[in-house]
Write a protein that holds these residues in place. Structure first.
Motif, PDB file in Angstrom:
ATOM      1  N   ASP A  93      -9.326  17.642  -3.358  1.00  0.00           N
ATOM      2  CA  ASP A  93      -8.328  18.709  -4.655  1.00  0.00           C
ATOM      3  C   ASP A  93      -7.626  19.247  -2.817  1.00  0.00           C
ATOM      4  O   ASP A  93      -6.309  19.211  -2.828  1.00  0.00           O
ATOM      5  CB  ASP A  93      -8.177  19.385  -5.057  1.00  0.00           C
ATOM      6  N   GLN A  94      -8.002  18.833  -1.604  1.00  0.00           N
ATOM      7  CA  GLN A  94      -7.490  19.386  -0.718  1.00  0.00           C
ATOM      8  C   GLN A  94      -6.176  17.991   0.133  1.00  0.00           C
ATOM      9  O   GLN A  94      -5.255  18.589   0.297  1.00  0.00           O
ATOM     10  CB  GLN A  94      -8.003  19.792   0.662  1.00  0.00           C
ATOM     11  N   ASN A  95      -5.882  16.517  -0.413  1.00  0.00           N
ATOM     12  CA  ASN A  95      -5.509  15.740  -0.187  1.00  0.00           C
ATOM     13  C   ASN A  95      -4.332  15.524  -1.323  1.00  0.00           C
ATOM     14  O   ASN A  95      -5.550  15.185  -1.711  1.00  0.00           O
ATOM     15  CB  ASN A  95      -6.412  14.853   0.314  1.00  0.00           C
ATOM     16  N   PRO A  96      -3.004  16.177  -1.039  1.00  0.00           N
ATOM     17  CA  PRO A  96      -1.939  15.499  -1.925  1.00  0.00           C
ATOM     18  C   PRO A  96      -2.020  14.088  -2.023  1.00  0.00           C
ATOM     19  O   PRO A  96      -1.699  13.726  -3.426  1.00  0.00           O
ATOM     20  CB  PRO A  96      -1.244  16.694  -1.194  1.00  0.00           C
ATOM     21  N   LEU A  97      -2.457  13.618  -0.963  1.00  0.00           N
ATOM     22  CA  LEU A  97      -2.342  11.872  -1.032  1.00  0.00           C
ATOM     23  C   LEU A  97      -3.275  11.463  -1.844  1.00  0.00           C
ATOM     24  O   LEU A  97      -3.068  10.108  -1.745  1.00  0.00           O
ATOM     25  CB  LEU A  97      -2.110  11.159   0.054  1.00  0.00           C
ATOM     26  N   THR A  98      -4.710  11.838  -2.632  1.00  0.00           N
ATOM     27  CA  THR A  98      -5.403  11.069  -2.460  1.00  0.00           C
ATOM     28  C   THR A  98      -5.025  10.398  -4.229  1.00  0.00           C
ATOM     29  O   THR A  98      -5.807   9.906  -4.550  1.00  0.00           O
ATOM     30  CB  THR A  98      -6.040  12.619  -3.179  1.00  0.00           C
ATOM     31  N   GLY A  99      -4.826  11.324  -4.881  1.00  0.00           N
ATOM     32  CA  GLY A  99      -4.557  10.567  -5.995  1.00  0.00           C
ATOM     33  C   GLY A  99      -3.237   8.740  -6.241  1.00  0.00           C
ATOM     34  O   GLY A  99      -2.606   7.925  -7.340  1.00  0.00           O
ATOM     35  N   VAL A 100      -2.523   8.553  -5.056  1.00  0.00           N
ATOM     36  CA  VAL A 100      -1.732   7.546  -4.306  1.00  0.00           C
ATOM     37  C   VAL A 100      -2.002   6.880  -3.811  1.00  0.00           C
ATOM     38  O   VAL A 100      -1.213   6.074  -3.452  1.00  0.00           O
ATOM     39  CB  VAL A 100      -0.164   8.326  -4.263  1.00  0.00           C
ATOM     40  N   ALA A 101      -3.162   6.886  -3.213  1.00  0.00           N
ATOM     41  CA  ALA A 101      -4.245   5.962  -2.274  1.00  0.00           C
ATOM     42  C   ALA A 101      -3.707   4.561  -2.210  1.00  0.00           C
ATOM     43  O   ALA A 101      -3.574   3.573  -1.652  1.00  0.00           O
ATOM     44  CB  ALA A 101      -5.609   6.115  -2.274  1.00  0.00           C
ATOM     45  N   ASN A 102      -4.508   4.255  -3.860  1.00  0.00           N
ATOM     46  CA  ASN A 102      -3.945   2.461  -4.503  1.00  0.00           C
ATOM     47  C   ASN A 102      -2.767   2.168  -4.934  1.00  0.00           C
ATOM     48  O   ASN A 102      -2.995   1.146  -5.721  1.00  0.00           O
ATOM     49  CB  ASN A 102      -5.218   2.431  -5.287  1.00  0.00           C
ATOM     50  N   LEU A 103      -1.970   2.667  -4.870  1.00  0.00           N
ATOM     51  CA  LEU A 103      -0.528   2.543  -5.165  1.00  0.00           C
ATOM     52  C   LEU A 103      -0.021   0.774  -4.396  1.00  0.00           C
ATOM     53  O   LEU A 103       0.579   0.112  -4.880  1.00  0.00           O
ATOM     54  CB  LEU A 103       0.505   3.109  -4.145  1.00  0.00           C
ATOM     55  N   PHE A 104       0.054   1.344  -3.192  1.00  0.00           N
ATOM     56  CA  PHE A 104       0.466  -0.231  -2.198  1.00  0.00           C
ATOM     57  C   PHE A 104      -0.569  -1.528  -2.605  1.00  0.00           C
ATOM     58  O   PHE A 104      -0.549  -2.607  -3.014  1.00  0.00           O
ATOM     59  CB  PHE A 104       0.032  -0.170  -0.756  1.00  0.00           C
ATOM     60  N   ASP A 105      -1.998  -1.306  -3.114  1.00  0.00           N
ATOM     61  CA  ASP A 105      -2.641  -2.190  -3.543  1.00  0.00           C
ATOM     62  C   ASP A 105      -2.307  -2.502  -4.733  1.00  0.00           C
ATOM     63  O   ASP A 105      -2.072  -3.733  -5.435  1.00  0.00           O
ATOM     64  CB  ASP A 105      -3.638  -2.117  -4.164  1.00  0.00           C
ATOM     65  N   VAL A 106      -1.885  -1.916  -5.874  1.00  0.00           N
ATOM     66  CA  VAL A 106      -1.324  -1.742  -6.732  1.00  0.00           C
ATOM     67  C   VAL A 106       0.464  -2.900  -6.914  1.00  0.00           C
ATOM     68  O   VAL A 106       0.802  -3.369  -7.816  1.00  0.00           O
ATOM     69  CB  VAL A 106      -1.005  -0.725  -7.901  1.00  0.00           C
ATOM     70  N   ALA A 107       0.975  -2.438  -6.243  1.00  0.00           N
ATOM     71  CA  ALA A 107       2.477  -2.837  -5.809  1.00  0.00           C
ATOM     72  C   ALA A 107       2.024  -4.478  -5.214  1.00  0.00           C
ATOM     73  O   ALA A 107       2.822  -4.934  -5.461  1.00  0.00           O
ATOM     74  CB  ALA A 107       2.896  -2.303  -4.415  1.00  0.00           C
ATOM     75  N   MET A 108       0.826  -4.301  -4.317  1.00  0.00           N
ATOM     76  CA  MET A 108       0.372  -5.867  -4.074  1.00  0.00           C
ATOM     77  C   MET A 108       0.483  -6.423  -5.066  1.00  0.00           C
ATOM     78  O   MET A 108       1.122  -7.987  -5.430  1.00  0.00           O
ATOM     79  CB  MET A 108      -0.448  -5.670  -2.837  1.00  0.00           C
ATOM     80  N   VAL A 109      -0.556  -6.634  -5.725  1.00  0.00           N
ATOM     81  CA  VAL A 109      -0.714  -7.266  -7.128  1.00  0.00           C
ATOM     82  C   VAL A 109       0.189  -7.110  -7.838  1.00  0.00           C
ATOM     83  O   VAL A 109       0.272  -8.552  -8.346  1.00  0.00           O
ATOM     84  CB  VAL A 109      -2.004  -6.398  -7.678  1.00  0.00           C
ATOM     85  N   PHE A 110       1.353  -6.314  -8.394  1.00  0.00           N
ATOM     86  CA  PHE A 110       2.473  -6.722  -9.239  1.00  0.00           C
ATOM     87  C   PHE A 110       3.820  -7.356  -8.266  1.00  0.00           C
ATOM     88  O   PHE A 110       3.649  -8.947  -9.604  1.00  0.00           O
ATOM     89  CB  PHE A 110       3.382  -5.541  -9.427  1.00  0.00           C
ATOM     90  N   SER A 111       3.438  -8.025  -7.054  1.00  0.00           N
ATOM     91  CA  SER A 111       4.490  -8.964  -6.209  1.00  0.00           C
ATOM     92  C   SER A 111       3.885  -9.615  -6.539  1.00  0.00           C
ATOM     93  O   SER A 111       4.543 -11.052  -6.712  1.00  0.00           O
ATOM     94  CB  SER A 111       5.163  -8.349  -5.000  1.00  0.00           C
ATOM     95  N   VAL A 112       3.142 -10.278  -6.354  1.00  0.00           N
ATOM     96  CA  VAL A 112       2.009 -11.632  -6.617  1.00  0.00           C
ATOM     97  C   VAL A 112       2.393 -12.121  -8.174  1.00  0.00           C
ATOM     98  O   VAL A 112       2.548 -13.208  -8.544  1.00  0.00           O
ATOM     99  CB  VAL A 112       0.208 -11.498  -6.186  1.00  0.00           C
ATOM    100  N   ALA A 113       2.430 -11.228  -8.908  1.00  0.00           N
ATOM    101  CA  ALA A 113       1.899 -11.339 -10.819  1.00  0.00           C
ATOM    102  C   ALA A 113       3.270 -11.541 -10.613  1.00  0.00           C
ATOM    103  O   ALA A 113       3.442 -12.945 -11.640  1.00  0.00           O
ATOM    104  CB  ALA A 113       1.823 -10.541 -11.308  1.00  0.00           C
ATOM    105  N   LEU A 114       4.282 -11.167 -10.449  1.00  0.00           N
ATOM    106  CA  LEU A 114       5.695 -11.201 -10.305  1.00  0.00           C
ATOM    107  C   LEU A 114       6.375 -13.090  -9.989  1.00  0.00           C
ATOM    108  O   LEU A 114       7.143 -13.676 -10.516  1.00  0.00           O
ATOM    109  CB  LEU A 114       6.411 -10.612  -9.653  1.00  0.00           C
ATOM    110  N   LEU A 115       5.965 -13.230  -8.722  1.00  0.00           N
ATOM    111  CA  LEU A 115       6.082 -14.298  -8.146  1.00  0.00           C
ATOM    112  C   LEU A 115       5.355 -15.341  -9.029  1.00  0.00           C
ATOM    113  O   LEU A 115       5.884 -16.900  -9.171  1.00  0.00           O
ATOM    114  CB  LEU A 115       5.217 -14.374  -6.366  1.00  0.00           C
ATOM    115  N   ILE A 116       4.169 -15.419  -9.335  1.00  0.00           N
ATOM    116  CA  ILE A 116       3.850 -16.674  -9.760  1.00  0.00           C
ATOM    117  C   ILE A 116       4.076 -16.356 -11.405  1.00  0.00           C
ATOM    118  O   ILE A 116       4.619 -17.773 -11.804  1.00  0.00           O
ATOM    119  CB  ILE A 116       2.176 -16.041 -10.412  1.00  0.00           C
ATOM    120  N   ALA A 117       4.759 -15.521 -11.933  1.00  0.00           N
ATOM    121  CA  ALA A 117       5.581 -15.736 -13.535  1.00  0.00           C
ATOM    122  C   ALA A 117       6.914 -16.494 -12.889  1.00  0.00           C
ATOM    123  O   ALA A 117       7.887 -17.067 -13.864  1.00  0.00           O
ATOM    124  CB  ALA A 117       5.649 -14.059 -13.856  1.00  0.00           C
ATOM    125  N   LEU A 118       7.287 -16.216 -12.022  1.00  0.00           N
ATOM    126  CA  LEU A 118       8.919 -16.944 -11.901  1.00  0.00           C
ATOM    127  C   LEU A 118       8.482 -17.969 -11.454  1.00  0.00           C
ATOM    128  O   LEU A 118       9.844 -19.399 -11.465  1.00  0.00           O
ATOM    129  CB  LEU A 118       9.585 -15.920 -10.627  1.00  0.00           C
TER     130      LEU A 118
END
Length: 119
Positions: free
Chosen positions: A17-42
């Motif tokens: 709990d000392q690092n406040p960014l621990t909860g958002v560490a995987n946001l970049f990975d989630v954004a990349m998966v979302f963008s690839v899925a959006l590209l394929i859907a388009l």
């Protein structure tokens, strides 16, 4: 008899709990998966899965007959964009057939019967 001493440690002092960014560490990975899925859907919504295939050749005409008409030619991995210009092409040749535009906008090419070759 010996007693164990417990030290008071609050929740804030735990290492996780000392690092406040621990909860958002995987946001970049989630954004990349979302963008690839959006590209394929388009691509699938335009019904052009050939754009993802490296072996298929495809030609797309954007805004046919307009001033800003573009022809996009994909041959293998190479993509070429041809813009409309005011230059008029010229030369000699022969008519190969007739093209008809249907009411829904599709163009149908009908070759002349005299130009057919037998193989």
């Amino acid at each position: 008899m010996r007693r164990k001493r417990y030290h008071r440690t609050g929740i804030l002092y735990e290492e996780e709990d000392q690092n406040p960014l621990t909860g958002v560490a995987n946001l970049f990975d989630v954004a990349m998966v979302f963008s690839v899925a959006l590209l394929i859907a388009l691509v699938m919504s335009y019904q052009l899965p050939e754009l993802l295939s490296p072996t298929e050749d495809i030609t797309i005409v954007k805004n046919p007959g307009q001033e800003n008409m573009k022809i996009i030619v994909k041959e293998g991995q190479d993509i070429e964009v041809l813009n409309m210009t005011e230059q008029i092409g010229g030369g000699t040749g022969e008519a190969l057939g007739t093209a008809y535009q249907l009411a829904d906008g599709r163009v149908v090419y009908v070759p002349d019967s005299g130009n057919e070759t037998s193989t």
